[in-house]
Design a protein around this motif. Structure first.
Motif, PDB file in Angstrom:
ATOM      1  N   PHE A 292       0.932  -1.086   0.036  1.00 24.61           N
ATOM      2  CA  PHE A 292      -0.008  -0.008   0.034  1.00 24.61           C
ATOM      3  C   PHE A 292       0.805   1.205  -0.035  1.00 24.61           C
ATOM      4  O   PHE A 292       0.517   2.273  -0.613  1.00 24.61           O
ATOM      5  CB  PHE A 292      -1.067  -0.170   1.276  1.00 24.61           C
ATOM      6  N   LEU A 293       2.239   1.105   0.782  1.00 26.87           N
ATOM      7  CA  LEU A 293       3.032   2.335   0.451  1.00 26.87           C
ATOM      8  C   LEU A 293       3.320   2.550  -0.797  1.00 26.87           C
ATOM      9  O   LEU A 293       3.289   3.792  -1.174  1.00 26.87           O
ATOM     10  CB  LEU A 293       4.151   2.058   1.730  1.00 26.87           C
ATOM     11  N   TYR A 294       3.917   1.662  -1.389  1.00 21.63           N
ATOM     12  CA  TYR A 294       4.176   1.847  -2.707  1.00 21.63           C
ATOM     13  C   TYR A 294       3.068   2.353  -3.601  1.00 21.63           C
ATOM     14  O   TYR A 294       2.875   3.211  -4.380  1.00 21.63           O
ATOM     15  CB  TYR A 294       4.830   0.628  -3.412  1.00 21.63           C
ATOM     16  N   ASN A 295       1.912   1.678  -3.554  1.00 16.83           N
ATOM     17  CA  ASN A 295       0.626   1.919  -4.564  1.00 16.83           C
ATOM     18  C   ASN A 295       0.135   3.423  -4.184  1.00 16.83           C
ATOM     19  O   ASN A 295      -0.261   4.086  -5.213  1.00 16.83           O
ATOM     20  CB  ASN A 295      -0.535   1.037  -4.129  1.00 16.83           C
ATOM     21  N   LYS A 296       0.199   3.838  -3.057  1.00 12.24           N
ATOM     22  CA  LYS A 296      -0.410   5.137  -2.896  1.00 12.24           C
ATOM     23  C   LYS A 296       0.423   6.098  -3.215  1.00 12.24           C
ATOM     24  O   LYS A 296      -0.113   7.472  -3.707  1.00 12.24           O
ATOM     25  CB  LYS A 296      -0.692   5.496  -1.372  1.00 12.24           C
ATOM     26  N   VAL A 297       1.712   6.044  -3.384  1.00 10.49           N
ATOM     27  CA  VAL A 297       2.675   7.022  -4.103  1.00 10.49           C
ATOM     28  C   VAL A 297       2.677   6.908  -5.581  1.00 10.49           C
ATOM     29  O   VAL A 297       2.419   8.026  -6.315  1.00 10.49           O
ATOM     30  CB  VAL A 297       4.052   6.999  -3.485  1.00 10.49           C
ATOM     31  N   MET A 298       2.786   5.655  -5.997  1.00 12.48           N
ATOM     32  CA  MET A 298       2.876   5.528  -7.600  1.00 12.48           C
ATOM     33  C   MET A 298       1.569   5.583  -8.121  1.00 12.48           C
ATOM     34  O   MET A 298       1.616   5.966  -9.368  1.00 12.48           O
ATOM     35  CB  MET A 298       3.405   3.924  -7.662  1.00 12.48           C
ATOM     36  N   VAL A 299       0.385   5.516  -7.437  1.00 15.11           N
ATOM     37  CA  VAL A 299      -0.827   5.826  -8.298  1.00 15.11           C
ATOM     38  C   VAL A 299      -0.939   7.444  -8.651  1.00 15.11           C
ATOM     39  O   VAL A 299      -1.140   7.598  -9.676  1.00 15.11           O
ATOM     40  CB  VAL A 299      -1.989   5.568  -7.284  1.00 15.11           C
ATOM     41  N   LEU A 300      -0.254   8.136  -7.722  1.00 15.63           N
ATOM     42  CA  LEU A 300      -0.219   9.537  -7.984  1.00 15.63           C
ATOM     43  C   LEU A 300       0.844   9.906  -9.012  1.00 15.63           C
ATOM     44  O   LEU A 300       0.552  10.679  -9.795  1.00 15.63           O
ATOM     45  CB  LEU A 300       0.311  10.130  -6.607  1.00 15.63           C
ATOM     46  N   VAL A 301       1.969   8.969  -9.168  1.00 15.48           N
ATOM     47  CA  VAL A 301       2.976   9.121 -10.172  1.00 15.48           C
ATOM     48  C   VAL A 301       2.212   8.937 -11.503  1.00 15.48           C
ATOM     49  O   VAL A 301       2.385   9.534 -12.553  1.00 15.48           O
ATOM     50  CB  VAL A 301       4.202   8.320  -9.805  1.00 15.48           C
ATOM     51  N   GLY A 302       1.286   7.991 -11.322  1.00 11.91           N
ATOM     52  CA  GLY A 302       0.630   7.395 -12.556  1.00 11.91           C
ATOM     53  C   GLY A 302      -0.081   8.424 -13.169  1.00 11.91           C
ATOM     54  O   GLY A 302      -0.190   8.855 -14.356  1.00 11.91           O
ATOM     55  N   PHE A 303      -0.868   9.057 -12.333  1.00 15.63           N
ATOM     56  CA  PHE A 303      -1.689  10.391 -12.746  1.00 15.63           C
ATOM     57  C   PHE A 303      -0.997  11.512 -13.127  1.00 15.63           C
ATOM     58  O   PHE A 303      -1.381  11.744 -14.548  1.00 15.63           O
ATOM     59  CB  PHE A 303      -2.665  10.720 -11.368  1.00 15.63           C
ATOM     60  N   TYR A 363      -9.325   6.149  -9.553  1.00 14.37           N
ATOM     61  CA  TYR A 363     -10.235   6.728 -10.783  1.00 14.37           C
ATOM     62  C   TYR A 363      -9.365   7.726 -11.514  1.00 14.37           C
ATOM     63  O   TYR A 363      -9.377   8.025 -12.691  1.00 14.37           O
ATOM     64  CB  TYR A 363     -11.386   7.168 -10.397  1.00 14.37           C
ATOM     65  N   MET A 364      -8.577   8.596 -10.675  1.00 13.14           N
ATOM     66  CA  MET A 364      -7.978   9.674 -11.309  1.00 13.14           C
ATOM     67  C   MET A 364      -6.831   9.301 -12.159  1.00 13.14           C
ATOM     68  O   MET A 364      -6.394   9.573 -13.143  1.00 13.14           O
ATOM     69  CB  MET A 364      -7.269  11.020 -10.214  1.00 13.14           C
ATOM     70  N   ALA A 365      -6.029   8.270 -11.762  1.00 11.65           N
ATOM     71  CA  ALA A 365      -4.947   7.661 -12.526  1.00 11.65           C
ATOM     72  C   ALA A 365      -5.415   7.089 -13.836  1.00 11.65           C
ATOM     73  O   ALA A 365      -4.805   7.000 -14.792  1.00 11.65           O
ATOM     74  CB  ALA A 365      -4.176   6.656 -11.576  1.00 11.65           C
ATOM     75  N   PHE A 366      -6.580   6.343 -13.339  1.00 15.19           N
ATOM     76  CA  PHE A 366      -7.270   5.780 -14.558  1.00 15.19           C
ATOM     77  C   PHE A 366      -7.834   6.681 -15.722  1.00 15.19           C
ATOM     78  O   PHE A 366      -7.265   6.338 -16.935  1.00 15.19           O
ATOM     79  CB  PHE A 366      -8.709   4.897 -14.148  1.00 15.19           C
ATOM     80  N   PHE A 367      -8.167   7.882 -15.510  1.00  8.37           N
ATOM     81  CA  PHE A 367      -8.347   8.808 -16.254  1.00  8.37           C
ATOM     82  C   PHE A 367      -7.316   9.283 -17.045  1.00  8.37           C
ATOM     83  O   PHE A 367      -7.213   9.789 -18.323  1.00  8.37           O
ATOM     84  CB  PHE A 367      -9.350  10.200 -15.658  1.00  8.37           C
TER      85      PHE A 367
END
Length: 414
Positions: A292-303, A363-367
């Motif tokens: 989760f630590l990685y995901n919550k940062v990398m989802v922002l990076v993906g966005f 959802y933001m990263a998916f958009f």
């Protein structure tokens, strides 16, 4: 030289350097069976290769990945030659095909590993933020950052210093990944990690790592002021500005990943070890929920990367007309918003484990991923008039964004 030493298998005093492929088991293991002259008659065929390794993707994944690792030496060598010959900008053009080759092969090797993990391992998916997975991803991220700064330099003469730094670091982190996996320092933190190879091999790997990394960084900082640079700020309505922002995001995401991955290393460094024990009362432990630590940062990076990938190419180098850019990006923005809404209705994400905030971030990263696919596809047929030979960057961006979209869909509906 270092590779030769690793397979030499000689003794210096009581220290063995390398592991010779020609040694006999009876000379390495003190077992009663070897006291019998006919011991070979008692040795039966084993059970064969580990079941997890009997997979097509496992067969092809390591050589492709290692070819990608090896190819990062080419940017290092070109950057080294550029500094040593003081031909600070001449190395960029001949390097570009090799850098693209390395990024392509290394990226393909990582994806093959994900396919193998999805089919064979107990990760529950294709990516688990395993330390060795991370160690292979970090050089790729830095290499991608370097490719974009090289493109900036070719078009505008900017970002040459960043190109040098990223070229040195991409290979340095390949060596660091070797250090992580081969020295046994990860211990139980990774299913990929090797057992400790012995003190001599560990020393050689460290010498290898510090020699190349130290040499590259020493030359970079020594010649830093001599490397040509344009000291005026880029215009915010220019392509190079947003490309550089994207490169920095790639680089910072790599640093974040390797910082968390290296927690077991911190506990082994004498000075840091004492400070950690004094502060924490014991060794520093990995986060309770590292995924989760990685995901919550990398989802922002993906966005961020998705948005930059969609919009940046609609800017021109050096300066663009803001109204023209807004006019050009309006159609893909509207289409992406409609597609995202439609997919959310037909196939809603159900990942509620970490609350509504994280689901909104997904959802933001998916958009952003959908936006990047649509914007790049439209750019090919509008700005580039369907000329595929000119559309390499747009095709790569669209493919990357499509992969991110697929990852978000599959991971958010477990």
């Amino acid at each position: 030289f270092f590779l030769f030493m690793m397979v030499l298998g000689i003794y210096v005093s009581d220290v063995r350097i390398g592991n010779s492929p020609f040694v006999l088991t009876r000379n390495e293991i003190n077992a009663p069976i070897f006291n019998q002259a006919n011991y070979l008659n008692f040795i039966q065929d084993g059970m064969g290769l580990n079941v997890l390794l009997r997979n097509y993707w496992m067969v092809i994944h390591p050589p492709v990945l290692f070819l990608g690792f090896a190819s990062t030496l080419i940017p290092f060598a070109y950057a080294f030659a550029g500094i040593r010959t003081r031909n600070y900008g001449g190395w960029i053009k001949p390097l570009m095909p090799w850098a693209l080759f390395g990024a392509c092969v290394l990226g393909a090797g990582i994806m093959m590993g994900g396919k193998w993990a999805y089919e064979s391992l107990s990760f529950g998916g294709y990516w688990a933020w395993d330390p060795v997975e991370n160690a292979s991803l970090v050089p790729w991220l830095i290499l991608i950052a370097g490719i974009h700064t090289m493109l900036i330099y070719k078009a505008t003469g900017r970002s040459l210093r960043a190109s040098f730094l990223f070229s040195f670091l991409s290979f340095s982190f390949v060596l660091y990944s070797t250090f992580l996996t081969r020295t046994g320092i990860l211990g139980d933190a990774s299913v990929h990690a090797f057992t400790e190879a012995g003190s001599a091999i560990n020393i050689m790997i460290k010498i290898f790592l510090f020699s190349f990394t130290g040499l590259g960084l020493f030359l970079f900082f020594r010649h830093y002021k001599n490397i040509p640079a344009i000291h005026t700020e880029e215009a915010t309505n220019s392509r190079e500005f947003w490309m550089f922002i994207g490169s920095i995001v790639f680089f910072l995401s790599a640093i974040f990943i390797i910082t968390i991955t290296s927690i077991p290393v911190y506990n082994k460094i004498p000075v840091l070890k004492d400070m950690i024990v004094k502060f924490y009362g014991g060794p520093m432990a990995m986060p309770e929920d590292p995924e989760f630590l990685y995901n919550k940062v990398m989802v922002l990076v993906g966005f961020i990367l998705g948005m930059l990938t969609a919009i940046a190419q609609y800017f021109k180098y050096k300066k663009s007309d803001g109204k023209t850019v807004l006019k050009n990006i309006a159609p893909p923005t509207l289409i992406a918003a409609l597609l995202t809404t439609l997919i959310a209705i037909v196939y809603p994400f159900t990942f509620y484990k970490h609350g509504a905030g994280f689901l909104i971030a997904i959802y933001m990263a998916f958009f952003a991923a959908v936006y990047a696919v649509v914007a790049n596809a439209m750019y090919i047929f509008t700005a580039q008039k369907g000329r595929i030979k000119l559309a390499g960057g747009s095709i790569a961006h669209a493919g990357f964004a499509l992969m991110i979209a697929g990852m978000l869909i599959s991971s958010s509906n477990k």
